[in-house]
Write a protein that holds these residues in place. Sequence first.
Motif, PDB file in Angstrom:
ATOM      1  N   TYR A  27     -10.986  28.296  -6.056  1.00 15.01           N
ATOM      2  CA  TYR A  27     -10.644  28.825  -7.342  1.00 15.01           C
ATOM      3  C   TYR A  27      -9.153  28.009  -8.372  1.00 15.01           C
ATOM      4  O   TYR A  27      -9.620  27.768  -9.483  1.00 15.01           O
ATOM      5  CB  TYR A  27     -10.398  30.383  -7.719  1.00 15.01           C
ATOM      6  CG  TYR A  27     -11.608  30.795  -7.581  1.00 15.01           C
ATOM      7  CD1 TYR A  27     -12.734  30.904  -7.867  1.00 15.01           C
ATOM      8  CD2 TYR A  27     -11.053  32.659  -7.145  1.00 15.01           C
ATOM      9  CE1 TYR A  27     -13.920  31.227  -7.809  1.00 15.01           C
ATOM     10  CE2 TYR A  27     -12.120  33.763  -7.776  1.00 15.01           C
ATOM     11  CZ  TYR A  27     -13.620  32.732  -6.839  1.00 15.01           C
ATOM     12  OH  TYR A  27     -14.782  33.988  -7.187  1.00 15.01           O
ATOM     13  N   ILE A  32     -10.181  28.145 -12.283  1.00 14.00           N
ATOM     14  CA  ILE A  32     -10.394  29.684 -12.912  1.00 14.00           C
ATOM     15  C   ILE A  32      -8.504  30.487 -12.330  1.00 14.00           C
ATOM     16  O   ILE A  32      -9.327  30.896 -13.422  1.00 14.00           O
ATOM     17  CB  ILE A  32     -11.428  29.960 -11.673  1.00 14.00           C
ATOM     18  CG1 ILE A  32     -12.523  29.300 -11.330  1.00 14.00           C
ATOM     19  CG2 ILE A  32     -11.340  31.462 -11.526  1.00 14.00           C
ATOM     20  CD1 ILE A  32     -13.396  29.480 -12.852  1.00 14.00           C
ATOM     21  N   CYS A  58     -10.925  37.666 -12.506  1.00 16.39           N
ATOM     22  CA  CYS A  58     -12.236  37.172 -11.927  1.00 16.39           C
ATOM     23  C   CYS A  58     -13.413  37.893 -11.066  1.00 16.39           C
ATOM     24  O   CYS A  58     -14.697  36.847 -11.156  1.00 16.39           O
ATOM     25  CB  CYS A  58     -11.850  35.958 -11.885  1.00 16.39           C
ATOM     26  SG  CYS A  58     -11.041  35.051 -12.612  1.00 16.39           S
TER      27      CYS A  58
END
Length: 139
Positions: A27, A32, A58
């Motif tokens: 990630y 992210i 997320c």
Amino acid sequence: MSEVVADLSIGEVAERTGLSVHTLRFYEREGILANPVRRDSGGRRVYHENDVDWLNLCMILRASGMPLPAIRRYTELVRAGDGTEAERLVLLRKHRERVLDQMDQLRKCLDLVNFKVGVYEDALDQVAVSSATGTDARR
């Protein structure tokens, strides 16, 4: 009095989110995370509570079927700050429509499964009645 925010290791974040250390690193590479991950003097990743909150968001978006590129775009918009709210709203509205479509499909699937459960329950009830009365209900 200001609140002291405790630093979290990658292992602690993995434990708190249920994500693997590998996924957390992935990630990070994929952009992210809402904030860049700091490193301590030994080069180890240092997370904060707000990172855990963001990862939980997320995870919900991902579990609801949002593709990683869309999550990445959402993250970019959040990082960009004020002025991106309209684009964030468009992105989330599109995703909401996809989730509603998925829910509709799942309701249809559930209806079929419930029907088949009813068919087999009825069949087994008939066999039980036949056994209890000594008749063969399959005739």
